[in-house]
Enzyme design. Sequence first.
Site, PDB file in Angstrom:
ATOM      1  N   TYR A  27     -27.973 -22.092 -24.281  1.00  0.00           N
ATOM      2  CA  TYR A  27     -28.559 -20.891 -23.670  1.00  0.00           C
ATOM      3  C   TYR A  27     -27.747 -20.460 -22.441  1.00  0.00           C
ATOM      4  O   TYR A  27     -27.358 -19.297 -22.323  1.00  0.00           O
ATOM      5  CB  TYR A  27     -30.012 -21.199 -23.284  1.00  0.00           C
ATOM      6  CG  TYR A  27     -30.788 -20.033 -22.725  1.00  0.00           C
ATOM      7  CD1 TYR A  27     -31.258 -19.021 -23.560  1.00  0.00           C
ATOM      8  CD2 TYR A  27     -31.086 -19.943 -21.363  1.00  0.00           C
ATOM      9  CE1 TYR A  27     -31.990 -17.955 -23.047  1.00  0.00           C
ATOM     10  CE2 TYR A  27     -31.812 -18.883 -20.852  1.00  0.00           C
ATOM     11  CZ  TYR A  27     -32.265 -17.894 -21.705  1.00  0.00           C
ATOM     12  OH  TYR A  27     -32.986 -16.844 -21.195  1.00  0.00           O
ATOM     13  N   CYS A  87     -32.156  -7.019 -25.113  1.00  0.00           N
ATOM     14  CA  CYS A  87     -33.173  -8.007 -24.715  1.00  0.00           C
ATOM     15  C   CYS A  87     -33.412  -9.052 -25.795  1.00  0.00           C
ATOM     16  O   CYS A  87     -34.187  -9.983 -25.570  1.00  0.00           O
ATOM     17  CB  CYS A  87     -34.493  -7.314 -24.387  1.00  0.00           C
ATOM     18  SG  CYS A  87     -34.613  -6.748 -22.682  1.00  0.00           S
ATOM     19  N   SER A 118     -29.558 -14.318 -17.410  1.00  0.00           N
ATOM     20  CA  SER A 118     -30.623 -15.227 -16.951  1.00  0.00           C
ATOM     21  C   SER A 118     -30.063 -15.960 -15.747  1.00  0.00           C
ATOM     22  O   SER A 118     -28.838 -16.144 -15.638  1.00  0.00           O
ATOM     23  CB  SER A 118     -30.956 -16.248 -18.040  1.00  0.00           C
ATOM     24  OG  SER A 118     -31.710 -17.323 -17.491  1.00  0.00           O
ATOM     25  N   PHE A 154     -40.069 -15.060 -16.004  1.00  0.00           N
ATOM     26  CA  PHE A 154     -40.963 -13.923 -16.232  1.00  0.00           C
ATOM     27  C   PHE A 154     -42.058 -14.273 -17.225  1.00  0.00           C
ATOM     28  O   PHE A 154     -41.853 -15.061 -18.142  1.00  0.00           O
ATOM     29  CB  PHE A 154     -40.151 -12.711 -16.736  1.00  0.00           C
ATOM     30  CG  PHE A 154     -39.506 -11.959 -15.603  1.00  0.00           C
ATOM     31  CD1 PHE A 154     -38.480 -12.531 -14.859  1.00  0.00           C
ATOM     32  CD2 PHE A 154     -39.961 -10.708 -15.237  1.00  0.00           C
ATOM     33  CE1 PHE A 154     -37.906 -11.867 -13.780  1.00  0.00           C
ATOM     34  CE2 PHE A 154     -39.394 -10.025 -14.165  1.00  0.00           C
ATOM     35  CZ  PHE A 154     -38.370 -10.601 -13.440  1.00  0.00           C
TER      36      PHE A 154
HETATM   37  N1  NAD Z   1     -38.933 -14.487 -19.883  1.00  0.00           N
HETATM   38  C1  NAD Z   1     -38.088 -15.039 -19.021  1.00  0.00           C
HETATM   39  O1  NAD Z   1     -38.482 -15.759 -18.099  1.00  0.00           O
HETATM   40  C2  NAD Z   1     -36.612 -14.779 -19.129  1.00  0.00           C
HETATM   41  C3  NAD Z   1     -35.783 -15.247 -18.109  1.00  0.00           C
HETATM   42  C4  NAD Z   1     -34.425 -15.008 -18.175  1.00  0.00           C
HETATM   43  C5  NAD Z   1     -33.888 -14.301 -19.241  1.00  0.00           C
HETATM   44  N2  NAD Z   1     -34.714 -13.860 -20.230  1.00  0.00           N
HETATM   45  C6  NAD Z   1     -34.093 -13.143 -21.335  1.00  0.00           C
HETATM   46  O2  NAD Z   1     -34.753 -11.916 -21.518  1.00  0.00           O
HETATM   47  C7  NAD Z   1     -34.627 -11.489 -22.869  1.00  0.00           C
HETATM   48  C8  NAD Z   1     -35.997 -11.082 -23.379  1.00  0.00           C
HETATM   49  O3  NAD Z   1     -36.810 -12.234 -23.406  1.00  0.00           O
HETATM   50  P1  NAD Z   1     -38.396 -12.187 -23.321  1.00  0.00           P
HETATM   51  O4  NAD Z   1     -38.812 -13.108 -22.266  1.00  0.00           O
HETATM   52  O5  NAD Z   1     -38.870 -10.775 -23.325  1.00  0.00           O
HETATM   53  O6  NAD Z   1     -38.737 -12.935 -24.701  1.00  0.00           O
HETATM   54  P2  NAD Z   1     -39.584 -12.502 -25.976  1.00  0.00           P
HETATM   55  O7  NAD Z   1     -39.553 -13.700 -26.847  1.00  0.00           O
HETATM   56  O8  NAD Z   1     -40.879 -11.923 -25.572  1.00  0.00           O
HETATM   57  O9  NAD Z   1     -38.684 -11.341 -26.622  1.00  0.00           O
HETATM   58  C9  NAD Z   1     -37.490 -11.592 -27.301  1.00  0.00           C
HETATM   59  C10 NAD Z   1     -37.459 -10.710 -28.532  1.00  0.00           C
HETATM   60  O10 NAD Z   1     -36.217 -10.943 -29.204  1.00  0.00           O
HETATM   61  C11 NAD Z   1     -36.469 -10.888 -30.590  1.00  0.00           C
HETATM   62  N3  NAD Z   1     -35.412 -11.577 -31.329  1.00  0.00           N
HETATM   63  C12 NAD Z   1     -35.164 -12.908 -31.435  1.00  0.00           C
HETATM   64  N4  NAD Z   1     -34.148 -13.127 -32.276  1.00  0.00           N
HETATM   65  C13 NAD Z   1     -33.715 -11.922 -32.708  1.00  0.00           C
HETATM   66  C14 NAD Z   1     -32.709 -11.483 -33.610  1.00  0.00           C
HETATM   67  N5  NAD Z   1     -31.913 -12.363 -34.233  1.00  0.00           N
HETATM   68  N6  NAD Z   1     -32.557 -10.167 -33.817  1.00  0.00           N
HETATM   69  C15 NAD Z   1     -33.358  -9.268 -33.208  1.00  0.00           C
HETATM   70  N7  NAD Z   1     -34.361  -9.615 -32.377  1.00  0.00           N
HETATM   71  C16 NAD Z   1     -34.531 -10.928 -32.117  1.00  0.00           C
HETATM   72  C17 NAD Z   1     -37.821 -11.575 -30.751  1.00  0.00           C
HETATM   73  O11 NAD Z   1     -38.428 -11.259 -32.000  1.00  0.00           O
HETATM   74  C18 NAD Z   1     -38.577 -11.020 -29.554  1.00  0.00           C
HETATM   75  O12 NAD Z   1     -39.281  -9.847 -29.881  1.00  0.00           O
HETATM   76  C19 NAD Z   1     -33.992 -12.674 -23.618  1.00  0.00           C
HETATM   77  O13 NAD Z   1     -32.618 -12.431 -23.790  1.00  0.00           O
HETATM   78  C20 NAD Z   1     -34.204 -13.838 -22.668  1.00  0.00           C
HETATM   79  O14 NAD Z   1     -33.218 -14.829 -22.833  1.00  0.00           O
HETATM   80  C21 NAD Z   1     -36.063 -14.072 -20.201  1.00  0.00           C
END
Ligand code: NAD
Length: 252
Positions: A160, A86, A147, A193
């Site tokens: 991205y 994630c 995504s 989300f």
């Molecule tokens: N929230 C959305 O709408 C959405 C939609 C599609 C995909 N995503 C994907 O879901 C995944 C989780 O996203 P989220 O919405 O929970 O975001 P979030 O920002 O809440 O969580 C992402 C986490 O990744 C960690 N992170 C960032 N860089 C890092 C690194 N180099 N090493 C280790 N950890 C690292 C951050 O500290 C954070 O805790 C991501 O890959 C995101 O692209 C999210």
Amino acid sequence: MNYSSAKAVISGGASGLGFACAQSIITEGGQVVLLDINQEQGEHAASELGEQALFIQTDISQEQQVESAVDKAAEFMGAINLAIGCAGILGAALIHSKKGPMPADYFQQVVNINLMGSFLLTRAASQHMQNNQAVDGERGLILHTASIAAYEGQIGQTAYSATKAAITGMVLPLAREFARIGVRVMAVAPGVFETPMMEKITPEICEQIAAGIPNPSRFGTPQEFAAMVKHIFENQYLNGTTIRLDAAARLQ
Ligand SMILES: NC(=O)c1ccc[n+]([C@@H]2O[C@H](COP(=O)([O-])OP(=O)(O)OC[C@H]3O[C@@H](n4cnc5c(N)ncnc54)[C@H](O)[C@@H]3O)[C@@H](O)[C@H]2O)c1
């Protein structure tokens, strides 16, 4: 495999979708190790989850850090049978903005975290999974987070979208390769989300985005993502594909 037996390593597990997965695993009686770059949030998240959780500060784009963290995770839980990727960053930017062309380093950073990080987690976790005692012929599940931007990237999402499309492209060859060790590989492609990643967007834009989501016309909750991950873990016939979880949203 039943979720109560999950021994999960979760990259990006300190926040949002990863943390929701950790909460659902702990609630079901499993164990988790959170790998995240954010030390403060990671420690807070692990203490909220209790004794069956551990946080290891890890930059998911760094090979040695990931390998050592996954080794420690296996030691803490006795094994690893679930890896959830994630960790990710949005890295939204135009290739040509008023500031000039996008620096190559900027694009590279998104690739390193979103794509290389997914590969490094896969590599380290599968190394441990192959030694597990098989349960119903299974030794583990590797689940990545893509995504819907993998399919309908918007302006400013070139880096991205490229990384998320690459994740969807990795899933089938990995599933084919890992069939011989009894490890399934899947990805979920979330729509929009409610997580800290989305908090950077203004309320007006959020309303506009939500209005464009057909049904239900709202952002997804991290718990809905976690419920999907639990289902994939427990449904042995899901393998080698990416599932959209998006309420019929198609990005403009
Ligand atoms: N929230 C959305 O709408 C959405 C939609 C599609 C995909 N995503 C994907 O879901 C995944 C989780 O996203 P989220 O919405 O929970 O975001 P979030 O920002 O809440 O969580 C992402 C986490 O990744 C960690 N992170 C960032 N860089 C890092 C690194 N180099 N090493 C280790 N950890 C690292 C951050 O500290 C954070 O805790 C991501 O890959 C995101 O692209 C999210």
